[in-house]
Every structure is written in C-alpha cells, then in structure tokens.
Enzyme design. Sequence first.
Site, short mmCIF file in Angstrom:
data_model
loop_
_atom_site.label_atom_id
_atom_site.label_comp_id
_atom_site.label_asym_id
_atom_site.label_seq_id
_atom_site.Cartn_x
_atom_site.Cartn_y
_atom_site.Cartn_z
N HIS A 142 0.84 -1.21 0.00
CA HIS A 142 0.00 0.00 0.00
C HIS A 142 0.87 1.25 0.00
O HIS A 142 0.56 2.24 -0.68
CB HIS A 142 -0.90 0.02 1.25
CG HIS A 142 -2.16 -0.76 1.10
ND1 HIS A 142 -3.14 -0.41 0.20
CD2 HIS A 142 -2.61 -1.85 1.74
CE1 HIS A 142 -4.14 -1.26 0.30
NE2 HIS A 142 -3.85 -2.15 1.22
N CYS A 163 0.39 -5.38 -16.95
CA CYS A 163 -0.63 -4.97 -15.98
C CYS A 163 -0.14 -5.06 -14.54
O CYS A 163 -0.93 -4.96 -13.60
CB CYS A 163 -1.91 -5.78 -16.14
SG CYS A 163 -1.72 -7.54 -15.85
#
EC number: 2.7.3.9
Length: 546
Positions: A186, A478
């Site tokens: 994160h 991706c």
Amino acid sequence: MWTRLSGVGVSPGRASGPVVRVAEPLPEPPATPAPADPAAEAARIRPAAERLAGRLHERAAAAEGEARAVLETTAMMAADPALATQAEKLVVTRSLPAARAVHEAAQSFADALEAAGGYLAERVRDIHDVRDRLVAELLGAEPPGVPELTGPSVLVARDLAPADTAGLDPTKVLALVTAEGGPTSHTAILARALGIPAVVACRGILELADADGLVVDGDNGLVEASDLPVEVRATSTTAEPDWSGEGRTTDGYRVKLLANVGSPDDARAATEAGAEGVGLFRTEFCYLSATEEPSEDEQRAAYAAVLAPFAGKPVVVRTLDAGADKPLPFLDTEAEPNPALGVRGIRLSHTLTGTLDRQLAAIAAAAADSGAEVSVMAPMVATVEEAGWFVERARAAGIARAGVMIEVPAAALTAREMFAAVDFVSLGTNDLAQYTFAADRQVGAVATLNDPWQPALLRLAALVGQAATEHGKPMGVCGEAAADPALACVLVGLGAASLSMNSAALARVGARIAAVSLDRCQTAAQAAAATADPVTARTAAKAALG
C-alpha cells in the site's frame, strides 16, 4: 555525520528534510483483569467499532481516488460484524477485557489470511491496522499512525497502514521511508499516486535514533541520514497538466494507457483519471464474501456495473484467480504445504470447469449489456496446452478475444508458442518477479529481489516482446511496474503495446511517454536489460531517456 542506507525505491523523486517517526501500535493488551460484568464489557465492542468506522468514512468522504477507496475498505473492515461477534464471544466465554478480545479475534482472522498466502495475505496489514485502531478506541488511547505534522517532514515508519498512507498530505510529507514493505505494498502504490518519493524495505532505518534529517532518493532506493538538520527540498513527480489523455510517443507510436480495476468504484475513478480502457479487471470482488458460488445472473450484474463506464472501450477481464492461496468458501480446495505453487488460477479452472464456464457466460452477457469491448485472460498459465484449452472455452462462451497472463517464467520462455495459441498476452510483473526470484513479494526481507527493475525480469519481458512482434499480436503489462514513468518507457521499448496501472499513475506515465520517441524507449530498454542489478538498470535507462 552521514549514514547511507539502501532499500527499494518505489516512488520516484528526491527530497530532504526533518524526520518525523510514525508511532508504533500500542503494546499487546493484557488478558487481565477479568471484567466484573462480561456482558457489559462485550457490549462496548460494537459501538466502538461503529465509531471507528464512522471516522474512517468521514475521512474517505474528504479523500479522492485511490486514497478514498483504501479508507472506505478499512472502514468496512472495522464495521465487519464477524470481527465484533467473535470478540464479544471471547469476552463472554473467557472473561477477557474487550481490548484483549478484539486483539485475539482480529489475530485469528489475520492468521488465516497469512496462511492462505497470495492476494489474501496482502490483507493482513489491513486487519492489523483495524485491530490496533479498535484497541486504542476501547482503551481511550491515541490511535497509532502518523502524528499531526507542523511542517514539511520525511516520515519514517516500520510500515504504514493503508489508512495512514491514504490520509497523507502531500504538501507536508516530503518523502516516505519504511523498514518493511515491498514494491506492491500500500505504501508503494499510494506514494506513487500522491507523487511522494518513497523507499521501502530500508534495513536499519529504525535503528538510527539520532537521525535529525534525511535525504531520500526514491529513484534509486537510497537514504542518507544526518545527525544534523538538512535543508528542506523536494522534487516534483507530478505530470504535466496538459497530457492529452492518449498514450503516444513523440514520433506517433501508440501505447494504450489502461487501468487496473476490481470494483465499480475503481472503474469510475479510472474513467475520471482518463483511462483509455481497462487492462486488468480483477473479478475476485464478486466472490470474496460469497459463501456459495454466485449465480450467472448475479455475476452478470456485478461485472456489468464495472464495465458500464467503458462502453465502446477495451476491457480485459481476468477470470477467477483463486485456489489454495486464495481460498473461497464455496471452492472445495485442500490445504497445501506451499499454496503459491499449488492448484490456483487456471489449474483450479481445470478441476472446476463448470465454475469457469459459468463465469465466462456471465462475462459475455455483461459485455453485451454494457457495450464494452471485452476480452478475457486466464491467470497463472504455465504451458501452451493450458493456454489453448482456455481459448477454446472462451470461444465456446461467445468471447472472441482471449489471452493469458504471463506470470510464470515457463510461459515467458515459451512465448513464441504461446502467441500461436492466443490473441494477446499480459505481463503480470508482480507475480512474474516473485516466481523468477523465488521471493515472496509480501516479505520485506526479500523486497529488493522483487524490484521490477531487476534485469532478469526485463530480459524475460524482452523475450515476450520479441515473440509479440514476430506474431503481430499485442503484449500488455498490468503489474505495478507499469506505474513507474521511466520503467513504463522501458516496457514500451521492450515491446509493450499497452500499459495498465492504478488510476492515479495514468497522467504521469502518459506525460512521460509523450516526451520521448519509440527509438529512445528501445535504447533505454536495451541499456537497462544489459545491466547486472536494478540500481544500474535505472541509471542506464534514465540516461538513455534523457
């Protein structure tokens, strides 16, 4: 006196300034004394969770994009009735104080996710964050996390909780340095989204008790600590505001800039950020809380809600990436000694063919409902045989365009044969790195091995790019590597026809690509891949890109 440390640079830029340390969580709450009235003690838990969730929802309402999504997710976890119910039961049956009961209940959830590995293991930090905040709420103590900043500062932490990272003020936070974390944490994702230089997995940073100032190089993963104040400086990593919204090099080479999404909220954020489509639609959101397999109609409605904003635009849907490392309640999977190497992704689809066929039918129907130009791709493909089998099932479901994820080194090494069986491939750089280096991407101690600038990873990408050119079929990317503006240029030089990333990175990547030619991208790619380590690869590529 200066001390030099190194870690993994995960968000570009350079900054220097005074150090502010993020508060560690409260000590583990004691199991005594036993409450005089267990029922009354248990009754404190749910209101405390509701207050915490309410504050997080308020913060989410004031945030935008990726930060808002993270805060909303944390708020939902805080309000999860399963956590409160389990904690209440521990208070009543074992006479535990409420704070201790919450600690133990949350830890049982975290242990289960950590044992599962993969995507679910990434949620352990979220559980710990909610646990620590709820314990502080029950004890009437200050919650852990980022203190109130009085001026521009460099934040230092063991790791940053998702809610802490999402609430950062980029006008005051010059840079981030954490002892733990990795390129896909994160901290890394949101630092890039906010344009804040960041270095993670920086060993020794917490032991520098006397450090008064830090110089942080987010490009090369270097941190210099001084026991004297340093000048406050910061370089901007934000993109030029006049990015056209179209991926194109200076000489006209077209590169589609797409978004990674996993929910309707993600899809809306992607369209607002100017995404040209979706390069990775993670369908797991439809399954994670389900106790039984969602029906075709339920899946169809869920997928259509994500596809709707992209009518007339390309969307690549990844079929269910589940298995032993991502256990779902309705899947009859057995425990495995090493779930990351077990029955997951397309391997599970081979076993549960009906589940795959129903999902493909729902995707085809949702595509018709939404008007999006939908393709599908399978995760964790290792062999050409698996690729061909998947394409056949996709065609049978009425989906004309089918491809595979390149996440396993074997798939990259057989890319020429793979392209003969599929319409396109997409490099999943996060998993491809961890399988190439045998390094769990959730373990901070091996984070440097998962640096997406590793030359070995770039060389595998080059093999796939060469095969794409030979077959005249597209290679996309991706993984989080696509969100790094300089690395995005290198990936274009290696043959990427599309780049998919978190929405907040689109403008910076688009602006960087718009400033260079294809030839320069190719030169940078060759220079980076020819090096022996990620630091040298970065330096060589940036010199070539100018």
